[in-house]
Design an enzyme around this catalytic site. Structure first.
Site, mmCIF file in Angstrom:
data_model
loop_
_atom_site.group_PDB
_atom_site.id
_atom_site.type_symbol
_atom_site.label_atom_id
_atom_site.label_comp_id
_atom_site.label_asym_id
_atom_site.label_seq_id
_atom_site.Cartn_x
_atom_site.Cartn_y
_atom_site.Cartn_z
ATOM 1 N N SER A 1 2.406 0.480 -6.780
ATOM 2 C CA SER A 1 3.197 -0.491 -6.016
ATOM 3 C C SER A 1 4.427 -0.902 -6.830
ATOM 4 O O SER A 1 5.483 -1.179 -6.270
ATOM 5 C CB SER A 1 2.357 -1.726 -5.693
ATOM 6 O OG SER A 1 1.196 -1.342 -5.000
ATOM 7 N N GLN B 1 -5.314 -12.408 -12.664
ATOM 8 C CA GLN B 1 -5.060 -11.261 -13.545
ATOM 9 C C GLN B 1 -3.601 -11.183 -14.001
ATOM 10 O O GLN B 1 -3.206 -10.232 -14.671
ATOM 11 C CB GLN B 1 -5.517 -9.958 -12.886
ATOM 12 C CG GLN B 1 -4.696 -9.522 -11.702
ATOM 13 C CD GLN B 1 -5.372 -8.378 -10.944
ATOM 14 O OE1 GLN B 1 -6.468 -8.535 -10.408
ATOM 15 N NE2 GLN B 1 -4.741 -7.218 -10.912
ATOM 16 N N LYS C 1 -6.257 6.090 -11.580
ATOM 17 C CA LYS C 1 -4.975 5.645 -12.127
ATOM 18 C C LYS C 1 -5.173 4.473 -13.113
ATOM 19 O O LYS C 1 -4.511 4.398 -14.140
ATOM 20 C CB LYS C 1 -4.088 5.232 -10.948
ATOM 21 C CG LYS C 1 -2.985 4.248 -11.208
ATOM 22 C CD LYS C 1 -1.787 4.951 -11.756
ATOM 23 C CE LYS C 1 -0.533 4.136 -11.813
ATOM 24 N NZ LYS C 1 -0.667 2.771 -12.230
ATOM 25 N N HIS D 1 -3.412 4.364 -2.420
ATOM 26 C CA HIS D 1 -4.394 3.469 -1.790
ATOM 27 C C HIS D 1 -5.047 4.169 -0.593
ATOM 28 O O HIS D 1 -6.250 4.057 -0.370
ATOM 29 C CB HIS D 1 -3.706 2.197 -1.272
ATOM 30 C CG HIS D 1 -3.114 1.315 -2.337
ATOM 31 N ND1 HIS D 1 -1.762 1.109 -2.456
ATOM 32 C CD2 HIS D 1 -3.693 0.567 -3.296
ATOM 33 C CE1 HIS D 1 -1.530 0.275 -3.451
ATOM 34 N NE2 HIS D 1 -2.683 -0.072 -3.984
ATOM 35 N N GLN E 1 -9.867 -0.082 -15.855
ATOM 36 C CA GLN E 1 -10.445 -0.910 -14.788
ATOM 37 C C GLN E 1 -11.733 -0.278 -14.252
ATOM 38 O O GLN E 1 -12.714 -0.965 -13.987
ATOM 39 C CB GLN E 1 -9.415 -1.055 -13.668
ATOM 40 C CG GLN E 1 -9.872 -1.808 -12.461
ATOM 41 C CD GLN E 1 -8.695 -2.150 -11.556
ATOM 42 O OE1 GLN E 1 -8.027 -3.148 -11.756
ATOM 43 N NE2 GLN E 1 -8.450 -1.326 -10.564
ATOM 44 N N LEU F 1 0.817 -1.217 0.000
ATOM 45 C CA LEU F 1 0.000 0.000 0.000
ATOM 46 C C LEU F 1 0.853 1.271 0.000
ATOM 47 O O LEU F 1 1.922 1.318 0.600
ATOM 48 C CB LEU F 1 -0.923 -0.005 1.221
ATOM 49 C CG LEU F 1 -1.869 -1.212 1.302
ATOM 50 C CD1 LEU F 1 -2.744 -1.109 2.552
ATOM 51 C CD2 LEU F 1 -2.735 -1.326 0.054
ATOM 52 N N GLY G 1 -9.281 3.497 -8.162
ATOM 53 C CA GLY G 1 -8.472 4.662 -8.507
ATOM 54 C C GLY G 1 -8.570 5.007 -9.992
ATOM 55 O O GLY G 1 -8.584 4.118 -10.847
#
Ligand code: AMP
Length: 351
Positions: free
Chosen positions: A251, A112, A214, A88, A218, A84, A212
């Site tokens: 991450s 994934q 970002k 996050h 998704q 995290l 997010g």
């Protein structure tokens, strides 16, 4: 918008990591935790020293969830893969503000990852994650209530070989939104994401779930998933958190050298230049040219996997941006990492 609309795949994503991961060799953290009695003692200790409840099983989570339902409390869910960072935390804070109770899931989702990708070496630091979450406090004293950190076999009781052809059981695909952009390079990625998000929504049945900006594709996939599968959960999208130089937090930034982190400032600069060009000119090609020109100040053109201008809802590639509708400008660039290879960075901006 044809050939110019997105930069061709410079190389196959298979080149990204030279790591071959087989299902028979589970990720280290998982293998260690399976070592039952030691793991159970460690988990009891974790729970004892943290105000956050750490739940490992679906049954425990459901039991907790029923209690909140009976009390009439609103529950927010923040799905993560751990390691995290401040990005996050921003999602978690949004949930704490809007809900009575917040669940953060920490689960590195095997489905994934392609066999060639970094499942085994994906950054994991459970203790540091819990510490960060425990240090968060909302204005009204709100805290993270539960971390849901299931083992792989809890989420995938049929097993989860990374080779899709060998997978058995139920999987979820959001057709029409999973094949373009990231889906072109990572063909089964969004099937994995949609599957794990469906499982988490079924397990937690949150009132709200947080994702997010970002990972913009998704968010589009998940919104459609929730709508088409008649989930009652409301999807909230939280703006991208960035380093001081504009690099989007991730991450996987842990893989980068300091030099690359500095150089990667050109990625966000390129996206900001896209916004400037868009004010004068709505042509997607002109917008893309501006982004590519800026990124190539520091990185090789061949390492730009794509820069693309797409509709915000359908992800259709656009030739011109309609000022009333706007668009997503998104990209993926392969940048040098600490291991002498390349790491993919993705980023986007909304016009
Ligand atoms: P991950 O752990 O990478 O799967 O990410 C979990 C959630 O955090 C996803 O919804 C991501 O989009 C979100 N997220 C990751 N990085 C950022 C960031 N820099 N800013 C905002 N959200 C982020």
């Amino acid at each position: 918008m044809g050939a110019r609309s997105s930069w061709p795949l410079a190389r196959s994503v298979l080149r990204q990591f030279n790591l071959l991961v087989s299902y028979n060799r589970p990720p280290l953290a998982y293998a260690v935790r399976c070592n039952s009695t030691v793991a159970a003692a460690a988990e009891a200790a974790e729970t004892a020293k943290s105000p956050i409840q750490i739940l490992r099983t679906i049954a425990e989570l459901r039991f907790w969830r029923r209690e909140q339902l009976v009390k009439g409390l609103a529950v927010g869910l923040v799905p993560t893969m751990g390691a995290l960072h401040a990005g996050h935390m921003r999602l978690v804070q949004s949930s704490m503000r809007m809900n009575d109770k917040t669940v953060v899931s920490i689960f590195v989702n095997p489905s994934q990852f392609a066999p060639s990708e970094d499942l085994a070496s994906y950054p994991r630091d459970f203790d540091a994650d819990i510490e960060q979450l425990a240090s968060l406090e909302g204005d009204d004293g709100a805290r993270v209530d539960v971390v849901f950190a299931p083992r792989v076999d809890e989420m995938y009781p049929n097993g989860i070989p990374l080779n899709v052809a060998e997978q058995k059981g139920a999987f979820v695909t959001v057709h029409g939104l999973s094949e373009q952009l990231e889906g072109k390079i990572r063909p089964h990625f969004f099937r994995g994401v949609a599957t794990v998000v469906s499982k988490l929504l079924n397990i937690v049945t949150p009132d709200r779930v947080y994702f997010g900006q970002k990972d913009v594709q998704q968010t589009v996939v998940v919104k459609r998933l929730v709508q088409d599968l008649c989930s009652g959960t409301v999807v909230h999208v939280v703006p991208t958190s960035r380093d001081a130089n504009g690099l989007a937090l991730s991450s996987r930034n842990a893989y980068l050298t300091d030099q690359t982190k500095q150089d990667a400032a050109v990625i966000f600069k390129g996206l900001q230049n896209a916004t400037m060009v868009y004010r004068q000119n709505t042509s997607a090609d002109k917008i893309i040219d501006a982004v590519v020109l800026t990124i190539t100040e520091k990185f090789d053109k061949n390492d730009i996997e794509y820069v693309s201008v797409n509709d915000k809802d359908t992800l259709e590639e656009l030739q011109t941006v309609h000022p009333l509708k706007g668009a997503i400008v998104s990209l993926a660039v392969r940048v040098p990492n600490r291991f002498g290879g390349k790491t993919r960075l993705i980023d986007n901006i909304l016009l």
